[in-house]
Every structure is written in C-alpha cells, then in structure tokens.
Motif scaffolding. Sequence first.
Motif, mmCIF file in Angstrom:
data_model
loop_
_atom_site.group_PDB
_atom_site.id
_atom_site.type_symbol
_atom_site.label_atom_id
_atom_site.label_comp_id
_atom_site.label_asym_id
_atom_site.label_seq_id
_atom_site.Cartn_x
_atom_site.Cartn_y
_atom_site.Cartn_z
ATOM 1 N N VAL A 24 0.806 -1.239 -0.098
ATOM 2 C CA VAL A 24 -0.107 -0.057 0.016
ATOM 3 C C VAL A 24 0.910 1.361 0.043
ATOM 4 O O VAL A 24 0.577 2.275 -0.766
ATOM 5 C CB VAL A 24 -0.974 -0.165 1.200
ATOM 6 N N LEU A 25 2.104 1.213 0.788
ATOM 7 C CA LEU A 25 2.760 2.411 0.752
ATOM 8 C C LEU A 25 3.344 2.703 -0.540
ATOM 9 O O LEU A 25 3.469 3.856 -0.726
ATOM 10 C CB LEU A 25 3.738 2.439 1.947
ATOM 11 N N GLY A 26 3.899 1.544 -0.906
ATOM 12 C CA GLY A 26 4.575 1.651 -2.555
ATOM 13 C C GLY A 26 3.529 2.129 -3.351
ATOM 14 O O GLY A 26 3.975 2.924 -4.315
ATOM 15 N N GLY A 27 2.433 1.733 -3.374
ATOM 16 C CA GLY A 27 1.607 1.950 -4.343
ATOM 17 C C GLY A 27 1.073 3.565 -3.995
ATOM 18 O O GLY A 27 0.887 4.038 -5.333
ATOM 19 N N SER A 28 1.040 3.893 -3.089
ATOM 20 C CA SER A 28 0.607 5.354 -2.917
ATOM 21 C C SER A 28 1.970 6.304 -3.410
ATOM 22 O O SER A 28 1.507 7.341 -3.961
ATOM 23 C CB SER A 28 0.540 5.713 -1.260
ATOM 24 N N PHE A 29 3.165 5.872 -3.126
ATOM 25 C CA PHE A 29 4.232 6.781 -3.762
ATOM 26 C C PHE A 29 4.109 6.677 -5.374
ATOM 27 O O PHE A 29 4.514 7.541 -5.905
ATOM 28 C CB PHE A 29 5.657 6.051 -3.260
ATOM 29 N N TRP A 30 3.843 5.500 -5.816
ATOM 30 C CA TRP A 30 3.820 5.344 -7.248
ATOM 31 C C TRP A 30 2.609 6.371 -7.641
ATOM 32 O O TRP A 30 2.796 6.939 -8.739
ATOM 33 C CB TRP A 30 3.544 3.882 -7.735
ATOM 34 N N LEU A 31 1.662 6.286 -7.243
ATOM 35 C CA LEU A 31 0.365 7.022 -7.772
ATOM 36 C C LEU A 31 0.603 8.573 -7.345
ATOM 37 O O LEU A 31 0.386 9.346 -8.266
ATOM 38 C CB LEU A 31 -0.943 6.487 -6.854
ATOM 39 N N GLY A 32 1.110 8.955 -6.277
ATOM 40 C CA GLY A 32 1.968 10.231 -6.153
ATOM 41 C C GLY A 32 2.524 10.756 -7.294
ATOM 42 O O GLY A 32 2.523 11.732 -7.806
ATOM 43 N N SER A 33 3.734 9.906 -7.819
ATOM 44 C CA SER A 33 4.517 10.383 -8.690
ATOM 45 C C SER A 33 3.924 10.562 -10.118
ATOM 46 O O SER A 33 4.165 11.457 -10.780
ATOM 47 C CB SER A 33 5.833 9.401 -8.633
#
Length: 116
Positions: A24-33
């Motif tokens: 979930v944390l990795g996905g949020s960073f990916w979506l933010g970028s």
Amino acid sequence: MQMAAASGLLSLGLFVVAVAVLAVLGGSFWLGSRVKYSEPPRPRPEEQPQLPPEGAVHEIRENRESEEVPRTAEGDRPLTPYELSNQQTRPSASKDRPRWSEGSSGSFGGGGLGAH
C-alpha cells in the motif's frame, strides 16, 4: 502443552500483513509520482509576474461612507435582507479620520481605561 506451542501460522499472518502494508505504501508513492508528472510544469523565471512599468502600486488612504439604509413609511412592513441591495461605499468629503470619543475604550462594553 500442544496449545501453548508457537504456531507458524501466526508468524505467517504477520508477514502477510507487513507485505500488504508495504504494498500500500509503495502504491501510494507510485500514484503520487504519476499525479505529479501529469501536472503542468512550474513557470520559468521569465513567466513570473512582473512589476508594472510605473513601479509598485502604492497604498491610497481615504475615508469611505456607506449608503443610507432605505427607510420604510410608517405602517409599512419592514424590509427583509433579501430586499436590500448591496450597500456600496463612496469617498468621503471629510479628510479627518474617525476617532473614538474621548474617554471611550473603543469597544462595546470593554470596561478598560479608554483613551488617555
């Protein structure tokens, strides 16, 4: 004794929860970028706002008077706020700044010493 022994199922469950949190944390960073790269670029220095040719705008001090509230005739019903127009202001002919009366604190029921 068998029930008190440590179970591998509990450690496996904690590991799965930790992997899910990391996903979930990795996905949020990916979506933010992705969102950041889809935004328009920052303005360049030459696109920044510039001062007008005559220089900075200066402050103008003036006293303003509001329009009078319309009065109704004796016996008519009072006006509702919806029937009143926007109250405009106009420059005042007087150049004197309004001051509190001598000995008044300037607030409503402030009870202070007032102007000295």
